[in-house]
Design a protein around this motif. Structure first.
Motif, mmCIF file in Angstrom:
data_model
loop_
_atom_site.group_PDB
_atom_site.id
_atom_site.type_symbol
_atom_site.label_atom_id
_atom_site.label_comp_id
_atom_site.label_asym_id
_atom_site.label_seq_id
_atom_site.Cartn_x
_atom_site.Cartn_y
_atom_site.Cartn_z
ATOM 1 N N ARG A 57 29.264 28.133 61.228
ATOM 2 C CA ARG A 57 29.514 27.977 62.665
ATOM 3 C C ARG A 57 30.740 28.805 63.035
ATOM 4 O O ARG A 57 31.805 28.601 62.480
ATOM 5 C CB ARG A 57 29.706 26.496 62.989
ATOM 6 C CG ARG A 57 28.422 25.693 62.805
ATOM 7 C CD ARG A 57 28.695 24.235 62.428
ATOM 8 N NE ARG A 57 27.486 23.441 62.371
ATOM 9 C CZ ARG A 57 26.718 23.292 61.286
ATOM 10 N NH1 ARG A 57 27.043 23.904 60.159
ATOM 11 N NH2 ARG A 57 25.641 22.538 61.320
ATOM 12 N N PHE A 67 26.236 31.306 65.285
ATOM 13 C CA PHE A 67 26.200 30.947 63.867
ATOM 14 C C PHE A 67 25.538 32.032 63.038
ATOM 15 O O PHE A 67 24.771 32.852 63.552
ATOM 16 C CB PHE A 67 25.492 29.605 63.640
ATOM 17 C CG PHE A 67 24.030 29.584 64.017
ATOM 18 C CD1 PHE A 67 23.048 29.962 63.102
ATOM 19 C CD2 PHE A 67 23.626 29.184 65.280
ATOM 20 C CE1 PHE A 67 21.700 29.948 63.451
ATOM 21 C CE2 PHE A 67 22.278 29.162 65.629
ATOM 22 C CZ PHE A 67 21.315 29.549 64.713
ATOM 23 N N ARG A 89 25.035 25.748 70.552
ATOM 24 C CA ARG A 89 24.964 26.389 69.232
ATOM 25 C C ARG A 89 24.392 25.415 68.205
ATOM 26 O O ARG A 89 23.526 25.773 67.411
ATOM 27 C CB ARG A 89 26.342 26.858 68.784
ATOM 28 C CG ARG A 89 26.334 27.458 67.368
ATOM 29 C CD ARG A 89 27.695 27.560 66.754
ATOM 30 N NE ARG A 89 28.299 26.260 66.624
ATOM 31 C CZ ARG A 89 29.608 26.057 66.568
ATOM 32 N NH1 ARG A 89 30.452 27.062 66.644
ATOM 33 N NH2 ARG A 89 30.086 24.830 66.438
ATOM 34 N N ILE A 93 21.051 25.664 65.770
ATOM 35 C CA ILE A 93 20.986 25.433 64.320
ATOM 36 C C ILE A 93 19.860 24.452 64.001
ATOM 37 O O ILE A 93 19.059 24.676 63.083
ATOM 38 C CB ILE A 93 22.343 24.930 63.782
ATOM 39 C CG1 ILE A 93 23.372 26.064 63.838
ATOM 40 C CG2 ILE A 93 22.199 24.374 62.360
ATOM 41 C CD1 ILE A 93 24.799 25.635 63.544
#
Length: 109
Positions: A57, A67, A89, A93
Motif C-alpha cells: 500500500r 498499490f 485503494r 485490493i
C-alpha cells in the motif's frame, strides 16, 4: 467475474490488465518482451493475489493512494490506478483478491 486482457504495446512489449466484472481496470502489469513472460506474470498474480502481505500500500508524490502487487521475490507484478482515498485503494485490493484467482485470460494481442 474478472478477466485478464493481454495486449501489445506500441513498442512491441506485451502487457496485461486485470479487469473487474464491471470492466474497470484494477491492476496493470509492466511490459514483457514475450507473450510467455506476460502469461507467467498473470499466473503470478493469480497466486500472489491470495496473500495480503504481497500487496504494498503506497501513496504517490501527489498524495494519491495506490498499490503494487509483489511476487514472493519482491518483484512488482502489477500496479493499480491512483485512487482518491485509502478506502477506495483498499477496495481495489479486495477486488484484485476476489477477481484474479479465477479470472479468464483473453488474448487481444
Amino acid at each position: 467475474m474478472g478477466k485478464f486482457e493481454i495486449t501489445k504495446r506500441t513498442n512491441g512489449d506485451y502487457q496485461f490488465n486485470l479487469k473487474a466484472g464491471n470492466g474497470q481496470v484494477i491492476l496493470t502489469s509492466q511490459g514483457y518482451s514475450s507473450k510467455a513472460g506476460c502469461e507467467n506474470g498473470i499466473d503470478s498474480v493469480k497466486t500472489n493475489s491470495k496473500i495480503d502481505e504481497r500487496f504494498e500500500r503506497k501513496t504517490s508524490t501527489n498524495g494519491k493512494p495506490y498499490f503494487n502487487l509483489k511476487s514472493s521475490n519482491g518483484q512488482i507484478i502489477g500496479t493499480s490506478e491512483m485512487y482518491e482515498s485509502t478506502a477506495s485503494r483498499d477496495n481495489g485490493i479486495e477486488s484484485v483478491k476476489n477477481n484474479a484467482p479465477s479470472a479468464e485470460v483473453v488474448d487481444l494481442s
